[in-house]
Scaffold this active site. Structure first.
Site, PDB file in Angstrom:
ATOM      1  N   LYS A 104       0.838  -1.206   0.000  1.00  0.00           N
ATOM      2  CA  LYS A 104       0.000   0.000   0.000  1.00  0.00           C
ATOM      3  C   LYS A 104       0.873   1.256   0.000  1.00  0.00           C
ATOM      4  CE  LYS A 104      -3.732  -2.524   2.212  1.00  0.00           C
ATOM      5  NZ  LYS A 104      -4.469  -2.899   3.415  1.00  0.00           N
ATOM      6  N   GLN A 149      -4.831  -1.612   9.582  1.00  0.00           N
ATOM      7  CA  GLN A 149      -4.661  -2.946   8.992  1.00  0.00           C
ATOM      8  C   GLN A 149      -5.221  -4.005   9.940  1.00  0.00           C
ATOM      9  OE1 GLN A 149      -3.346  -3.497   5.851  1.00  0.00           O
ATOM     10  NE2 GLN A 149      -3.936  -5.618   6.142  1.00  0.00           N
ATOM     11  N   ASP A 158     -11.351   2.400   3.839  1.00  0.00           N
ATOM     12  CA  ASP A 158     -11.605   0.958   3.714  1.00  0.00           C
ATOM     13  C   ASP A 158     -13.105   0.665   3.604  1.00  0.00           C
ATOM     14  OD1 ASP A 158      -9.524  -0.804   3.448  1.00  0.00           O
ATOM     15  OD2 ASP A 158      -9.110  -0.985   5.598  1.00  0.00           O
TER      16      ASP A 158
END
Ligand code: NAD
Length: 285
Positions: free
Chosen positions: A54, A98, A121
């Site tokens: 990422k 994460q 997200d």
């Protein structure tokens, strides 16, 4: 028949070129650089590898990113404080924590702490609600990437039978919802489904997101179907999907490889969501 391969790397590269141009344009015309904060707690090797991917991808398109690698014993309140700081930081347009998180931290509490308009997200309950009520919000990256891949084939989705194997909140359910919005007839299968093959054989579009290596065999696929393999499973040190590639390739019309299929598109959608978030702040929406 040999399926056409849906090359996620190639699609992602083209999409990232477009994103880079838009990032450049936003910087030149409005003086705004999209910013992404990534918080990683603990030492899970797979998580570290995803976060590196990422970080690299953000740099590649000119997105400013901050990555915090935090110790596995970090108390939940410390993580919440960090999120609060990024919530208030005008240089940051996207915040990503994460997953998975260590046991002392509740993922629900953490996700709920992220400002919905920085939740790139798309996991915050507000964004989840927007997706299911047809409103505007962040769409989770993997389902959004899958839809982009399906669209790239130019094949119609409306009226087709889409079968999704898996019902998780981050892949199966949202991808089923996106396909429903595209007017597919959608069936969701899961671990308690009886006779999975009876459903998968009816699929014009089959999305396999069960996390079970080799679950989908050639016999379970309708000739000519589009098969999207979301699974990422490590078997004997090798990454494999949920679909038996060599068998299904002989039956399907379209097929995504693992690796090099859905994965690169997932990261691309994260970049897209961060850009979109920055544009929204500029436009005051
Ligand atoms: P999950 O474990 O949360 O959910 C798996 C789902 O599959 C469950 O709903 C379960 O009911 C169903 N399932 C399990 N075994 C089944 C079986 N035998 N038959 C039918 N259904 C079954 O997993 P997830 O987070 O949704 O991820 C699914 C897979 O996708 C994993 O391999 C994961 O690594 C991968 N993944 C890939 C990406 C990517 O970017 N490529 C992103 C997210 C997840």
């Amino acid at each position: 028949m040999s399926a056409r391969i849906l090359d996620g790397k190639q699609l992602a590269a083209a999409a990232r070129r477009r994103i880079r141009e838009e990032v450049e344009d936003l910087k030149n015309t409005r003086g705004v650089v999209p910013g992404l904060a990534v918080l990683l707690v603990g030492d899970d090797p797979a998580s570290h590898s995803y976060v590196r991917g990422k970080e690299r991808a953000a740099a590649e398109v000119g997105i400013y990113s901050v990555v915090e690698r935090l110790p596995a014993d970090l108390p939940q309140r410390d993580l919440l404080e960090k999120i609060e700081a990024y919530n208030a930081d005008p240089r940051i347009h996207g915040i990503l924590v994460q997953l998975p998180l260590p046991d002392q931290i509740s993922p629900e509490a953490v996700i709920a702490a992220i400002r919905p308009d920085k939740d790139v997200d798309g996991f915050h309950p507000w964004n989840v609600g927007q997706l299911y009520s047809g409103g505007e919000g962040f769409v989770p990256c993997t389902p959004a990437g899958i839809l982009e891949m399906i669209r790239s084939t130019g094949e119609p989705v409306a009226g087709r039978h889409a079968v999704v194997v898996g019902r998780s909140g981050i892949v199966g359910r949202p991808v089923a919802q996106l396909l429903l919005q595209e007017n597919a007839t959608v069936t969701i299968c899961h671990s308690r489904t009886r006779d999975l093959a009876a459903f998968t054989r009816q699929a014009d579009i089959l999305v396999a997101a069960a996390g079970r290596p080799g679950l989908i065999t050639g016999e379970m696929v309708k000739p000519g179907a589009m098969v999207i393999d979301v699974g990422v499973n490590r078997v004997d040190g090798r990454l494999v999907g949920d679909v038996r590639f060599d068998e299904v390739r002989e039956v399907a019309g379209w097929l995504t490889p693992v690796p090099g299929g859905v994965g690169p598109m997932t990261i691309t959608m994260l970049l897209y969501n961060t850009l979109w978030s920055a544009k929204r702040t500029v436009n005051g929406t």
